[in-house]
Motif scaffolding. Sequence first.
Motif, PDB file in Angstrom:
ATOM      1  N   GLN A   1       0.689  -1.110  -0.035  1.00  0.00           N
ATOM      2  CA  GLN A   1       0.122  -0.028  -0.029  1.00  0.00           C
ATOM      3  C   GLN A   1       0.811   1.311   0.055  1.00  0.00           C
ATOM      4  OE1 GLN A   1      -2.893   0.158   3.155  1.00  0.00           O
ATOM      5  NE2 GLN A   1      -4.168   1.564   2.072  1.00  0.00           N
ATOM      6  N   ALA A   2       0.759   2.116  -1.202  1.00  0.00           N
ATOM      7  CA  ALA A   2       1.635   3.265  -1.085  1.00  0.00           C
ATOM      8  C   ALA A   2       0.688   4.259  -0.530  1.00  0.00           C
ATOM      9  CB  ALA A   2       1.771   3.571  -2.608  1.00  0.00           C
ATOM     10  N   PRO A   3       1.191   5.260  -0.087  1.00  0.00           N
ATOM     11  CA  PRO A   3       0.667   6.703   0.567  1.00  0.00           C
ATOM     12  C   PRO A   3      -0.603   7.250  -0.481  1.00  0.00           C
ATOM     13  CG  PRO A   3       3.046   6.787   0.787  1.00  0.00           C
ATOM     14  CD  PRO A   3       2.645   5.658  -0.093  1.00  0.00           C
ATOM     15  N   GLY A   4      -1.558   7.211   0.080  1.00  0.00           N
ATOM     16  CA  GLY A   4      -2.702   7.886  -0.817  1.00  0.00           C
ATOM     17  C   GLY A   4      -3.511   6.652  -1.476  1.00  0.00           C
ATOM     18  N   LYS A   5      -2.945   5.418  -1.591  1.00  0.00           N
ATOM     19  CA  LYS A   5      -3.517   4.685  -2.774  1.00  0.00           C
ATOM     20  C   LYS A   5      -3.986   3.390  -1.999  1.00  0.00           C
ATOM     21  CE  LYS A   5      -0.528   5.644  -6.433  1.00  0.00           C
ATOM     22  NZ  LYS A   5       0.444   5.002  -7.464  1.00  0.00           N
ATOM     23  N   GLN A   6      -4.801   2.720  -2.723  1.00  0.00           N
ATOM     24  CA  GLN A   6      -5.568   1.283  -2.042  1.00  0.00           C
ATOM     25  C   GLN A   6      -4.416   0.250  -2.082  1.00  0.00           C
ATOM     26  OE1 GLN A   6      -8.819   0.574  -4.470  1.00  0.00           O
ATOM     27  NE2 GLN A   6     -10.151   1.402  -3.103  1.00  0.00           N
ATOM     28  N   ARG A   7      -4.592  -0.561  -0.891  1.00  0.00           N
ATOM     29  CA  ARG A   7      -3.700  -1.906  -0.992  1.00  0.00           C
ATOM     30  C   ARG A   7      -3.740  -2.795  -2.196  1.00  0.00           C
ATOM     31  NH1 ARG A   7      -3.494  -5.269   4.556  1.00  0.00           N
ATOM     32  NH2 ARG A   7      -2.971  -3.003   5.090  1.00  0.00           N
ATOM     33  N   GLU A   8      -2.743  -3.108  -2.800  1.00  0.00           N
ATOM     34  CA  GLU A   8      -2.714  -3.933  -4.053  1.00  0.00           C
ATOM     35  C   GLU A   8      -2.059  -5.218  -3.725  1.00  0.00           C
ATOM     36  OE1 GLU A   8      -0.832  -2.358  -7.174  1.00  0.00           O
ATOM     37  OE2 GLU A   8       0.778  -1.663  -6.180  1.00  0.00           O
ATOM     38  N   LEU A   9      -2.489  -6.414  -4.342  1.00  0.00           N
ATOM     39  CA  LEU A   9      -1.898  -7.625  -4.480  1.00  0.00           C
ATOM     40  C   LEU A   9      -0.714  -7.570  -5.216  1.00  0.00           C
ATOM     41  CD1 LEU A   9      -2.015 -10.655  -3.603  1.00  0.00           C
ATOM     42  CD2 LEU A   9      -3.237 -11.109  -5.463  1.00  0.00           C
ATOM     43  N   VAL A  10       0.518  -8.039  -4.725  1.00  0.00           N
ATOM     44  CA  VAL A  10       1.794  -8.049  -5.398  1.00  0.00           C
ATOM     45  C   VAL A  10       2.107  -9.346  -5.985  1.00  0.00           C
ATOM     46  CG1 VAL A  10       4.422  -7.711  -5.056  1.00  0.00           C
ATOM     47  CG2 VAL A  10       2.411  -5.997  -4.161  1.00  0.00           C
ATOM     48  N   ALA A  11       2.072 -10.364  -5.167  1.00  0.00           N
ATOM     49  CA  ALA A  11       2.239 -11.716  -5.498  1.00  0.00           C
ATOM     50  C   ALA A  11       1.635 -12.840  -4.645  1.00  0.00           C
ATOM     51  CB  ALA A  11       3.862 -11.935  -5.376  1.00  0.00           C
ATOM     52  N   THR A  12       1.406 -14.039  -5.123  1.00  0.00           N
ATOM     53  CA  THR A  12       0.676 -14.927  -4.600  1.00  0.00           C
ATOM     54  C   THR A  12       1.679 -16.328  -4.704  1.00  0.00           C
ATOM     55  OG1 THR A  12      -1.468 -14.085  -4.610  1.00  0.00           O
ATOM     56  CG2 THR A  12      -1.254 -16.526  -4.365  1.00  0.00           C
ATOM     57  N   ILE A  13       1.519 -17.181  -3.374  1.00  0.00           N
ATOM     58  CA  ILE A  13       2.191 -18.434  -3.899  1.00  0.00           C
ATOM     59  C   ILE A  13       1.235 -19.375  -3.017  1.00  0.00           C
ATOM     60  CG2 ILE A  13       3.537 -18.279  -1.781  1.00  0.00           C
ATOM     61  CD1 ILE A  13       5.542 -20.193  -3.204  1.00  0.00           C
ATOM     62  N   ILE A  14       0.899 -20.411  -3.892  1.00  0.00           N
ATOM     63  CA  ILE A  14       0.032 -21.607  -3.417  1.00  0.00           C
ATOM     64  C   ILE A  14       0.812 -22.591  -2.776  1.00  0.00           C
ATOM     65  CG2 ILE A  14      -1.904 -22.958  -4.212  1.00  0.00           C
ATOM     66  CD1 ILE A  14      -2.755 -20.158  -4.566  1.00  0.00           C
ATOM     67  N   SER A  15       0.251 -23.338  -1.871  1.00  0.00           N
ATOM     68  CA  SER A  15       0.784 -24.593  -1.232  1.00  0.00           C
ATOM     69  C   SER A  15       1.452 -25.585  -2.062  1.00  0.00           C
ATOM     70  CB  SER A  15      -0.243 -25.375  -0.302  1.00  0.00           C
ATOM     71  OG  SER A  15      -1.072 -25.951  -0.971  1.00  0.00           O
ATOM     72  N   GLY A  16       1.184 -25.847  -3.619  1.00  0.00           N
ATOM     73  CA  GLY A  16       1.781 -26.618  -4.259  1.00  0.00           C
ATOM     74  C   GLY A  16       3.004 -25.814  -5.016  1.00  0.00           C
ATOM     75  N   GLY A  17       3.111 -24.570  -4.799  1.00  0.00           N
ATOM     76  CA  GLY A  17       4.190 -23.891  -5.368  1.00  0.00           C
ATOM     77  C   GLY A  17       4.025 -23.002  -6.685  1.00  0.00           C
ATOM     78  N   ILE A  18       2.668 -22.963  -7.010  1.00  0.00           N
ATOM     79  CA  ILE A  18       2.276 -22.189  -7.985  1.00  0.00           C
ATOM     80  C   ILE A  18       2.290 -20.583  -7.528  1.00  0.00           C
ATOM     81  CG2 ILE A  18       0.307 -21.637  -9.649  1.00  0.00           C
ATOM     82  CD1 ILE A  18      -0.627 -24.465  -9.104  1.00  0.00           C
ATOM     83  N   THR A  19       2.850 -19.906  -8.357  1.00  0.00           N
ATOM     84  CA  THR A  19       2.945 -18.487  -7.997  1.00  0.00           C
ATOM     85  C   THR A  19       2.205 -17.464  -9.114  1.00  0.00           C
ATOM     86  OG1 THR A  19       5.348 -18.440  -9.328  1.00  0.00           O
ATOM     87  CG2 THR A  19       5.284 -18.792  -7.036  1.00  0.00           C
ATOM     88  N   ASN A  20       1.847 -16.328  -8.731  1.00  0.00           N
ATOM     89  CA  ASN A  20       1.252 -15.389  -9.688  1.00  0.00           C
ATOM     90  C   ASN A  20       1.787 -13.996  -9.212  1.00  0.00           C
ATOM     91  OD1 ASN A  20      -0.621 -14.504 -11.809  1.00  0.00           O
ATOM     92  ND2 ASN A  20      -1.881 -14.020 -10.175  1.00  0.00           N
TER      93      ASN A  20
END
Length: 113
Positions: free
Chosen positions: A37-56
Motif C-alpha cells: 500500500q503506497a501513500p494515498g493508494k489502495q492496498r494492492e496484491l503483489v504476489a501469491t504462492i499456493i501450497s503446491g508452489g504455483i505463483t502469480n
Amino acid sequence: ELVESGGGLVQAGGSLRLSCAASGSIFSFYKMDWYRQAPGKQRELVATIISGGITNYADSVKGRFTISRDNVRNTMYLQMNSLKPEDTADYYCHGAGLGVEYWGKGTLVTVSS
C-alpha cells in the motif's frame, strides 16, 4: 502471527529481500501473499504462492519480484530486484488456511530515484 522484516531505503535499481516469519507452521496455509500500500493508494496484491508452489504476480512486478516459501523455516520471502520509485510502499504478508487468515503489520520499502 506473521511478522515482516527486510524493508528499508534503497536506490532505484537496487534489491531487497522481504521476509514474513510465522509464529507457527505455515504448512497449513494453502495460499500466502504479499500486498503493498503506497501513500494515498489502495492496498494492492503483489504476489501469491499456493501450497503446491504455483505463483502469480501483478503485472507491475513480473520479472522483477520472486515470491517463495520455506515450510521448514515457516517463512515466506519476496525477492525484489530492479526496484523503482513506484515500488515505494508498506509491504504486508498474508496467509490463508481453512477458515483462518492472518496479516502482518507491514514493513516499509522506500526506493529513491
